[in-house]
Design a protein around this motif. Structure first.
Motif, PDB file in Angstrom:
ATOM      1  N   CYS A  49       1.100   7.301   2.716  1.00 15.84           N
ATOM      2  CA  CYS A  49       0.083   7.571   1.534  1.00 15.84           C
ATOM      3  C   CYS A  49       0.962   8.240   0.223  1.00 15.84           C
ATOM      4  O   CYS A  49       1.894   9.043   0.537  1.00 15.84           O
ATOM      5  CB  CYS A  49      -0.824   8.796   2.118  1.00 15.84           C
ATOM      6  SG  CYS A  49      -2.377   9.167   0.870  1.00 15.84           S
ATOM      7  N   GLN A 101     -10.164   6.548   7.187  1.00 20.49           N
ATOM      8  CA  GLN A 101     -10.224   5.250   6.545  1.00 20.49           C
ATOM      9  C   GLN A 101     -10.629   5.425   5.097  1.00 20.49           C
ATOM     10  O   GLN A 101     -11.633   5.447   4.653  1.00 20.49           O
ATOM     11  CB  GLN A 101     -10.797   4.061   7.220  1.00 20.49           C
ATOM     12  CG  GLN A 101     -10.471   2.743   6.682  1.00 20.49           C
ATOM     13  CD  GLN A 101     -11.175   1.473   7.624  1.00 20.49           C
ATOM     14  OE1 GLN A 101     -12.024   1.859   8.408  1.00 20.49           O
ATOM     15  NE2 GLN A 101     -10.616   0.546   7.705  1.00 20.49           N
ATOM     16  N   ILE A 102      -9.788   5.421   4.064  1.00 24.89           N
ATOM     17  CA  ILE A 102     -10.059   5.425   2.743  1.00 24.89           C
ATOM     18  C   ILE A 102      -8.940   4.788   1.814  1.00 24.89           C
ATOM     19  O   ILE A 102      -7.896   4.781   2.060  1.00 24.89           O
ATOM     20  CB  ILE A 102      -9.806   7.073   2.407  1.00 24.89           C
ATOM     21  CG1 ILE A 102     -10.410   7.285   1.218  1.00 24.89           C
ATOM     22  CG2 ILE A 102      -8.685   7.585   2.759  1.00 24.89           C
ATOM     23  CD1 ILE A 102     -10.265   8.711   0.488  1.00 24.89           C
ATOM     24  N   LYS A 103      -9.510   3.934   0.835  1.00 26.35           N
ATOM     25  CA  LYS A 103      -8.548   3.413  -0.071  1.00 26.35           C
ATOM     26  C   LYS A 103      -8.536   4.225  -1.318  1.00 26.35           C
ATOM     27  O   LYS A 103      -9.115   3.939  -2.441  1.00 26.35           O
ATOM     28  CB  LYS A 103      -9.120   2.189  -0.341  1.00 26.35           C
ATOM     29  CG  LYS A 103      -9.119   1.111   0.409  1.00 26.35           C
ATOM     30  CD  LYS A 103      -9.359  -0.549   0.411  1.00 26.35           C
ATOM     31  CE  LYS A 103      -9.207  -1.307   1.365  1.00 26.35           C
ATOM     32  NZ  LYS A 103      -9.585  -2.592   0.918  1.00 26.35           N
ATOM     33  N   ALA A 104      -7.949   5.414  -1.384  1.00 26.96           N
ATOM     34  CA  ALA A 104      -7.965   6.530  -2.204  1.00 26.96           C
ATOM     35  C   ALA A 104      -6.803   7.332  -1.932  1.00 26.96           C
ATOM     36  O   ALA A 104      -6.315   7.396  -0.683  1.00 26.96           O
ATOM     37  CB  ALA A 104      -9.266   7.089  -2.706  1.00 26.96           C
ATOM     38  N   CYS A 105      -6.680   8.409  -2.833  1.00 27.59           N
ATOM     39  CA  CYS A 105      -5.723   9.467  -2.667  1.00 27.59           C
ATOM     40  C   CYS A 105      -6.236  10.701  -2.141  1.00 27.59           C
ATOM     41  O   CYS A 105      -6.917  11.283  -3.005  1.00 27.59           O
ATOM     42  CB  CYS A 105      -4.790   9.737  -3.913  1.00 27.59           C
ATOM     43  SG  CYS A 105      -3.756   8.564  -4.458  1.00 27.59           S
ATOM     44  N   ILE A 111       0.057   5.506   6.237  1.00 26.11           N
ATOM     45  CA  ILE A 111      -1.074   4.701   6.234  1.00 26.11           C
ATOM     46  C   ILE A 111      -0.910   3.743   7.408  1.00 26.11           C
ATOM     47  O   ILE A 111       0.056   2.917   7.621  1.00 26.11           O
ATOM     48  CB  ILE A 111      -0.987   3.692   5.002  1.00 26.11           C
ATOM     49  CG1 ILE A 111      -1.075   4.720   3.707  1.00 26.11           C
ATOM     50  CG2 ILE A 111      -2.086   2.761   4.941  1.00 26.11           C
ATOM     51  CD1 ILE A 111      -1.194   3.737   2.451  1.00 26.11           C
ATOM     52  N   ASP A 133       0.857  -1.244  -0.041  1.00 26.73           N
ATOM     53  CA  ASP A 133       0.189   0.116   0.135  1.00 26.73           C
ATOM     54  C   ASP A 133       0.898   1.170   0.044  1.00 26.73           C
ATOM     55  O   ASP A 133       1.804   1.500   0.797  1.00 26.73           O
ATOM     56  CB  ASP A 133      -0.877   0.036   1.126  1.00 26.73           C
ATOM     57  CG  ASP A 133      -2.049  -1.098   1.203  1.00 26.73           C
ATOM     58  OD1 ASP A 133      -2.473  -1.280  -0.173  1.00 26.73           O
ATOM     59  OD2 ASP A 133      -2.271  -1.596   2.189  1.00 26.73           O
ATOM     60  N   ARG A 162      -5.601   6.765   6.893  1.00 31.32           N
ATOM     61  CA  ARG A 162      -4.613   7.659   6.241  1.00 31.32           C
ATOM     62  C   ARG A 162      -4.615   8.935   7.221  1.00 31.32           C
ATOM     63  O   ARG A 162      -5.085   9.990   6.850  1.00 31.32           O
ATOM     64  CB  ARG A 162      -4.878   7.971   4.906  1.00 31.32           C
ATOM     65  CG  ARG A 162      -4.730   6.862   3.925  1.00 31.32           C
ATOM     66  CD  ARG A 162      -4.734   7.000   2.587  1.00 31.32           C
ATOM     67  NE  ARG A 162      -4.574   5.738   2.075  1.00 31.32           N
ATOM     68  CZ  ARG A 162      -4.036   5.383   0.714  1.00 31.32           C
ATOM     69  NH1 ARG A 162      -3.408   6.516   0.133  1.00 31.32           N
ATOM     70  NH2 ARG A 162      -4.034   4.257   0.207  1.00 31.32           N
ATOM     71  N   ASN A 201       5.370   2.469   3.477  1.00 36.77           N
ATOM     72  CA  ASN A 201       3.566   2.509   3.321  1.00 36.77           C
ATOM     73  C   ASN A 201       3.008   3.727   3.872  1.00 36.77           C
ATOM     74  O   ASN A 201       2.085   3.699   4.778  1.00 36.77           O
ATOM     75  CB  ASN A 201       3.058   1.303   4.073  1.00 36.77           C
ATOM     76  CG  ASN A 201       3.586   0.017   3.674  1.00 36.77           C
ATOM     77  OD1 ASN A 201       4.324  -0.885   4.487  1.00 36.77           O
ATOM     78  ND2 ASN A 201       3.243  -0.389   2.415  1.00 36.77           N
ATOM     79  N   GLY A 219      -5.950   0.643   7.040  1.00 32.14           N
ATOM     80  CA  GLY A 219      -5.924   1.724   5.886  1.00 32.14           C
ATOM     81  C   GLY A 219      -6.258   3.052   6.192  1.00 32.14           C
ATOM     82  O   GLY A 219      -7.032   3.888   5.595  1.00 32.14           O
TER      83      GLY A 219
END
Length: 406
Positions: A212, A265-269, A234, A185, A240, A210, A238
């Motif tokens: 962001c 908590q985010i799976k993106a930029c 991160i 990640d 950030r 790891n 997850g």
């Protein structure tokens, strides 16, 4: 000479203000709205200022595929003719948090670093160069590391002895992870230093893995040979949130500490990095954006123990006006915070100050506004005064006095 307010430029991040906060920070589309296609300052996409020790104001900017510099001897009222740093047009990193970096040492040497995109997948390359003749010419650009994986979001800082410290986000460790069948990640926080004014850099080293992968870094010095970097990390699950590391020396990162538990908590930029300043007393000032479960919006906190612990975060700006892009500067006797707010029609730069090292702050005041796109607001100081540096599409480049340092 070129006037310091010179027509229209670009602001890559302004489109974010027209979206919801969460959507705004995750957008990774080219938001260029430059009013012209040339390489001059009025066509700039990003502008970065730096005051040299002799009081000369230097600017570096991105426009027309080139990185250029110019200087001002009268606090930004007029500028010299621009000098190209690069000899050919490049696919410069236009990400919302990307910008060229510039520092000028006491000998007058000018070091510049910037990033380009290698491909359509946003893999980048950090390049650097130096001028030894007062910005008349620049050496051919070189990559800051021989590794051919992605590097982006470079930051430069100048130690009191003239040593340069560089930090950036680097994705080289995803390759061995993939080969080992492991998930990877984010990116790694890498660093290098230069004792020849930016003519060459030491071999890149890892400070923290790891992190962001898509946010600007905050970089300052806590003392001679002791860089400090604040970054979006991160954490487990997850999340950030922001972290900080103080180096024991130029080659040895210390422990990583958490700035605040925002639980984003985010799976993106997010594309919305932090800002850092270190006061003469050694206090760390940090400002950042979050859209976490615990808190949402812009926040500020300070540390008086070298980043081990931070004060309770205080909110910045009016939440209903989507405050974004904070920048903090600490000078002799005052800490200054600047950020942008958007009311649906006008983007306004707000400023507040603290004269007790961040314990209390003045009432926010509006210092500049525009009806169109704009870059991040930046703060810079000479020996006496504090200035706002702000590129706007409709009104050109603005460099204006905010107050004095006493």
């Amino acid at each position: 000479m070129i006037r310091s307010i010179v027509g229209a430029g670009l602001a890559v991040a302004f489109a974010a203000a027209l979206q919801s906060p969460a959507e705004a920070q995750m957008s990774h589309q080219h938001a260029s709205e430059a009013a012209c296609e040339g390489t001059e300052l009025r066509c700039a996409t990003k502008v970065t200022p730096f005051f040299a020790a002799d009081g000369t104001l230097w600017l570096t900017w991105m426009a027309g595929g080139l990185v250029s510099v110019a200087n001002s001897q009268d606090a930004g009222r007029t500028f010299s003719q621009p000098v190209p740093v690069t000899t050919q047009k490049l696919n410069l990193d236009w990400g919302p948090d990307a910008r060229p970096a510039v520092v000028v040492d006491r000998k007058g040497g000018i070091a510049v670093a910037f990033a380009t995109f290698r491909d359509q997948a946003f893999n980048g390359e950090v390049l650097y160069t130096r001028s030894d003749d007062g910005g008349k010419t620049f050496a051919p650009v070189k990559p800051i590391t021989a590794n051919t994986e992605s590097q982006r979001f470079q930051a430069l800082a100048l130690d009191e002895d003239g040593t340069l410290f560089a930090a950036w986000l680097d994705k080289r460790n995803r390759v061995p992870a993939k080969e080992a069948g492991k998930a990877y990640d984010g990116a790694g926080l890498f660093f290098a230093s230069s004792r020849d004014g930016g003519a060459s850099y030491t071999e890149a080293k890892l400070a923290q893995d790891n992190t962001c992968e898509c946010c600007r870094l905050g970089l300052a010095f806590a003392g001679p040979g002791r860089p400090v970097v604040v970054f979006r990390n991160i954490f487990d699950g997850g999340v950030r949130d922001h972290a900080i590391v103080t180096f024991n020396d130029l080659a040895t990162p210390g422990e990583v500490y958490r700035v605040s538990e925002d639980d984003w908590q985010i799976k993106a930029c997010p594309h919305h990095g932090p800002s850092l300043a270190v006061s003469p007393t050694g206090a760390y000032h940090v400002a950042w954006y979050t859209n976490g479960k615990t808190r949402k919006g812009l926040f500020y906190a300070h540390s008086r123990d070298g980043g081990h612990t931070f004060s309770a975060p205080i909110p910045i700006g009016q939440a209903e006006r989507n405050p974004t892009r904070p920048y903090v500067l600490s000078t002799k006797a005052v800490a200054t915070l600047a950020w942008k707010e958007f009311d649906g029609e006008t983007t306004t730069v707000m400023v507040m100050q603290s004269r007790d090292d961040g314990d209390t702050w003045s009432k926010p005041s509006a210092v500049a506004s525009t009806k169109d796109a704009s870059d991040h607001p930046l703060l810079v100081a000479d020996g006496e005064h504090i200035y706002l540096s702000w590129m706007t599409k409709a009104d050109g480049y603005r460099f204006q006095l905010i107050g004095d340092q006493s």
